[in-house]
Design a protein around this motif. Structure first.
Motif, PDB file in Angstrom:
ATOM      1  N   PRO A 115      42.250  12.123  22.090  1.00 35.69           N
ATOM      2  CA  PRO A 115      42.080  11.080  23.076  1.00 35.69           C
ATOM      3  C   PRO A 115      42.951  11.508  24.484  1.00 35.69           C
ATOM      4  O   PRO A 115      42.616  11.288  25.586  1.00 35.69           O
ATOM      5  CB  PRO A 115      42.656   9.704  22.868  1.00 35.69           C
ATOM      6  N   GLU A 116      44.086  12.028  24.248  1.00 32.97           N
ATOM      7  CA  GLU A 116      44.912  12.412  25.240  1.00 32.97           C
ATOM      8  C   GLU A 116      44.489  13.870  25.768  1.00 32.97           C
ATOM      9  O   GLU A 116      44.399  14.224  27.054  1.00 32.97           O
ATOM     10  CB  GLU A 116      46.341  12.549  24.865  1.00 32.97           C
ATOM     11  N   SER A 117      43.834  14.806  24.674  1.00 35.38           N
ATOM     12  CA  SER A 117      43.534  16.222  25.464  1.00 35.38           C
ATOM     13  C   SER A 117      42.842  16.157  26.688  1.00 35.38           C
ATOM     14  O   SER A 117      41.821  15.368  26.793  1.00 35.38           O
ATOM     15  CB  SER A 117      42.951  16.884  24.332  1.00 35.38           C
ATOM     16  N   GLY A 118      43.008  16.944  27.596  1.00 30.68           N
ATOM     17  CA  GLY A 118      42.293  16.999  28.981  1.00 30.68           C
ATOM     18  C   GLY A 118      41.283  18.049  29.025  1.00 30.68           C
ATOM     19  O   GLY A 118      40.904  18.451  30.058  1.00 30.68           O
ATOM     20  N   LEU A 119      40.459  18.759  27.729  1.00 31.13           N
ATOM     21  CA  LEU A 119      39.775  19.803  27.911  1.00 31.13           C
ATOM     22  C   LEU A 119      38.422  19.092  28.438  1.00 31.13           C
ATOM     23  O   LEU A 119      38.168  18.242  27.936  1.00 31.13           O
ATOM     24  CB  LEU A 119      39.482  20.094  26.554  1.00 31.13           C
ATOM     25  N   ASP A 120      37.629  20.004  29.107  1.00 27.22           N
ATOM     26  CA  ASP A 120      36.596  19.575  30.036  1.00 27.22           C
ATOM     27  C   ASP A 120      35.261  20.093  28.973  1.00 27.22           C
ATOM     28  O   ASP A 120      35.426  20.906  28.180  1.00 27.22           O
ATOM     29  CB  ASP A 120      36.313  19.972  31.229  1.00 27.22           C
ATOM     30  N   ALA A 121      34.383  19.465  29.284  1.00 28.58           N
ATOM     31  CA  ALA A 121      33.100  19.715  28.497  1.00 28.58           C
ATOM     32  C   ALA A 121      32.893  21.358  28.413  1.00 28.58           C
ATOM     33  O   ALA A 121      32.472  21.547  27.558  1.00 28.58           O
ATOM     34  CB  ALA A 121      32.028  18.967  29.046  1.00 28.58           C
ATOM     35  N   GLU A 122      33.187  21.866  29.443  1.00 26.89           N
ATOM     36  CA  GLU A 122      32.735  23.285  29.513  1.00 26.89           C
ATOM     37  C   GLU A 122      33.743  24.070  28.564  1.00 26.89           C
ATOM     38  O   GLU A 122      32.992  24.788  27.661  1.00 26.89           O
ATOM     39  CB  GLU A 122      32.952  23.761  30.851  1.00 26.89           C
ATOM     40  N   ALA A 123      34.938  23.840  28.654  1.00 27.17           N
ATOM     41  CA  ALA A 123      36.003  24.314  27.696  1.00 27.17           C
ATOM     42  C   ALA A 123      35.459  24.130  26.054  1.00 27.17           C
ATOM     43  O   ALA A 123      35.540  24.999  25.264  1.00 27.17           O
ATOM     44  CB  ALA A 123      37.160  24.086  27.896  1.00 27.17           C
ATOM     45  N   VAL A 124      35.077  22.960  26.053  1.00 26.26           N
ATOM     46  CA  VAL A 124      34.917  22.604  24.617  1.00 26.26           C
ATOM     47  C   VAL A 124      33.766  23.360  24.151  1.00 26.26           C
ATOM     48  O   VAL A 124      33.533  23.866  22.907  1.00 26.26           O
ATOM     49  CB  VAL A 124      34.380  21.154  24.454  1.00 26.26           C
ATOM     50  N   GLU A 125      32.512  23.440  25.053  1.00 24.34           N
ATOM     51  CA  GLU A 125      31.459  24.336  24.773  1.00 24.34           C
ATOM     52  C   GLU A 125      31.688  25.704  24.455  1.00 24.34           C
ATOM     53  O   GLU A 125      31.256  26.380  23.694  1.00 24.34           O
ATOM     54  CB  GLU A 125      30.410  24.323  25.981  1.00 24.34           C
ATOM     55  N   ALA A 126      32.423  26.242  25.239  1.00 24.48           N
ATOM     56  CA  ALA A 126      33.135  27.620  24.984  1.00 24.48           C
ATOM     57  C   ALA A 126      33.508  27.886  23.437  1.00 24.48           C
ATOM     58  O   ALA A 126      33.409  28.822  22.848  1.00 24.48           O
ATOM     59  CB  ALA A 126      33.873  28.073  25.985  1.00 24.48           C
ATOM     60  N   ARG A 127      34.484  26.712  23.396  1.00 28.75           N
ATOM     61  CA  ARG A 127      35.087  26.903  21.950  1.00 28.75           C
ATOM     62  C   ARG A 127      33.949  26.792  20.888  1.00 28.75           C
ATOM     63  O   ARG A 127      34.200  27.380  19.855  1.00 28.75           O
ATOM     64  CB  ARG A 127      36.035  25.627  21.688  1.00 28.75           C
ATOM     65  N   ALA A 128      33.016  25.995  21.110  1.00 24.96           N
ATOM     66  CA  ALA A 128      31.863  25.907  20.138  1.00 24.96           C
ATOM     67  C   ALA A 128      31.236  27.217  19.664  1.00 24.96           C
ATOM     68  O   ALA A 128      30.971  27.407  18.838  1.00 24.96           O
ATOM     69  CB  ALA A 128      30.987  24.681  20.557  1.00 24.96           C
ATOM     70  N   HIS A 129      30.845  27.753  20.939  1.00 28.68           N
ATOM     71  CA  HIS A 129      30.259  29.164  20.810  1.00 28.68           C
ATOM     72  C   HIS A 129      31.051  29.998  20.151  1.00 28.68           C
ATOM     73  O   HIS A 129      30.820  30.820  19.135  1.00 28.68           O
ATOM     74  CB  HIS A 129      29.796  29.679  22.557  1.00 28.68           C
TER      75      HIS A 129
END
Lengths: 219, 219
Positions: free
Chosen positions: B181-195
């Motif tokens: 909940p605290e982490s401020g990672l944005d959707a784009e960054a999460v997507e990159a990690r997923a890839h």
DNA sequence: CAAAAAAGTGAATGGAGATTCATATCTTGG
DNA sequence: CCAAGATATGAATCTCCATTCACTTTTTTG
């Protein structure tokens, strides 16, 4: 007419006693956790096991979650240390990675109950916070090792931080089942799984070309 | 002289009403969990949100943990379904694996709070049991996919059950941080990690030879 | 409409267990 | 040994919420 109002003062002996009790409390708590998990332990148990009164606990720790957070920190820290020692030992990154994974697994296979508590037992948020740091510590260990392997040209990863997190997650998940207090997996089976996991991770990290370890750079 | 003692009987309307209230309670609870996690919700909150009295909750669910276990089951089941749909869609195993991982991640990136609650929030043991089934469900999805890939000759694994557990663990771990909940990672960054994660897993599963998909068997 | 059966209500109850605190004991320097 | 300061003690307290239950309302059929 001098007035002496200082009669009692903290002394080495006093401090030692204090430290000793504190230590005994932590040990007692650790023992209880290793036996039944965090959830099962209550303050009065700890007091009994440490052979002090309940109130004494509060003279050394402000509240239960803080006491147990410290127990977690100590126990988890020891685990990480053991793994780090192997990950940072001299040698080829691939075998060090395998060694670290095996080490993690073997230690977890003994002291299952404690391993389960550290990795997966549902716990109070204050302890959960410690667990995050615990995972981050492992993450760091693996990330460094991966980085080193990449520098040496034997590992490849498009994002080492994802790779290290994945390894930590894989370790936890592939072991949660086997280590859950109910599970009846024996040490041998756990060891076999650890080897399979190491192989999985090594393939994921393998650089395209076979390790150039024994080759001289071509340029 | 007939005596009629049966005056009230369960009827369709009654059942419908009952089901409706039950549903409203579950919805209210789900909403509260999605907003603040399991830990923060208490029975009186649920009652208020569902617009019923506290006692009514107990007319539909025997106890709090059972109510929340059901909330968990429903929410988690929906997540698994979405991922399974992609994992089982027609197509090449590799791209399906990537798709499943991306799907998991994207859904988690929306509804972060819920994803966190399902994956990592410290919870009551009764709910934890549901979580284990949740993970096992993902495990099954990935194991099947891996098996299929192996049968098709495009995947390799010395132990598919370890591979699937590792993938589930990697998903959870590589996302817990980003989704906390605290982490401020944005959707784009999460997507990159997923890839990156998908690539990591694909490499770990790659059969030595490039996929023979378009080749005819040599024999 | 009445009686019977359910379901709904929400204030009161109860239990578990962490935390407190009045009291007793111990330590220290003089 | 004394006074003062610390610490230890553990039974009593306190708090938080899940759960209950005496009472009200609703629903159903004759």
């Amino acid at each position: 007419m001098e007035i002496h109002i200082l009669v009692y003062r903290e002394t080495e002996l006093t401090q030692a006693r204090r430290a000793d009790i504190r230590h005994r409390i932590l040990e007692a708590a650790r023992g209880l956790v290793a036996a039944g998990g965090f959830g099962a332990v209550q303050m009065s148990d700890v007091a009994r096991a440490a052979d002090v009164a309940t109130g004494t606990l509060y003279r050394h720790f402000p509240a239960k979650p803080l006491l147990f957070a410290e127990v977690f920190r100590i126990a988890a820290g020891a685990e990480v240390e053991h793994v780090r020692a192997i990950a940072e030992a001299p040698g080829e990154p691939g075998s060090r990675l395998t060694g670290a994974i095996l080490q993690f697994t073997r230690r977890a296979a003994r002291g299952r109950r404690l391993a389960y508590s550290l990795i997966a037992e549902p716990v109070d948020p204050a302890i959960e916070a410690e667990r995050l740091m615990f995972r981050r510590a492992y993450d760091t260990v693996f990330r460094r090792l991966i980085q080193e392997g990449m520098d040496a040209g034997v590992f490849f990863s498009e994002d080492p931080s994802v790779a290290s997190a994945s390894i930590v997650g894989a370790l936890a998940e592939a072991l949660v089942g086997p280590l859950a207090p109910e599970s009846g997996l024996d040490a041998e089976a756990v060891e076999a799984r650890a080897h399979a996991m190491a192989a999985f991770c090594l393939r994921a990290l393998a650089a395209r070309r076979p390790a150039p370890s024994s080759q001289l750079p071509a340029s």
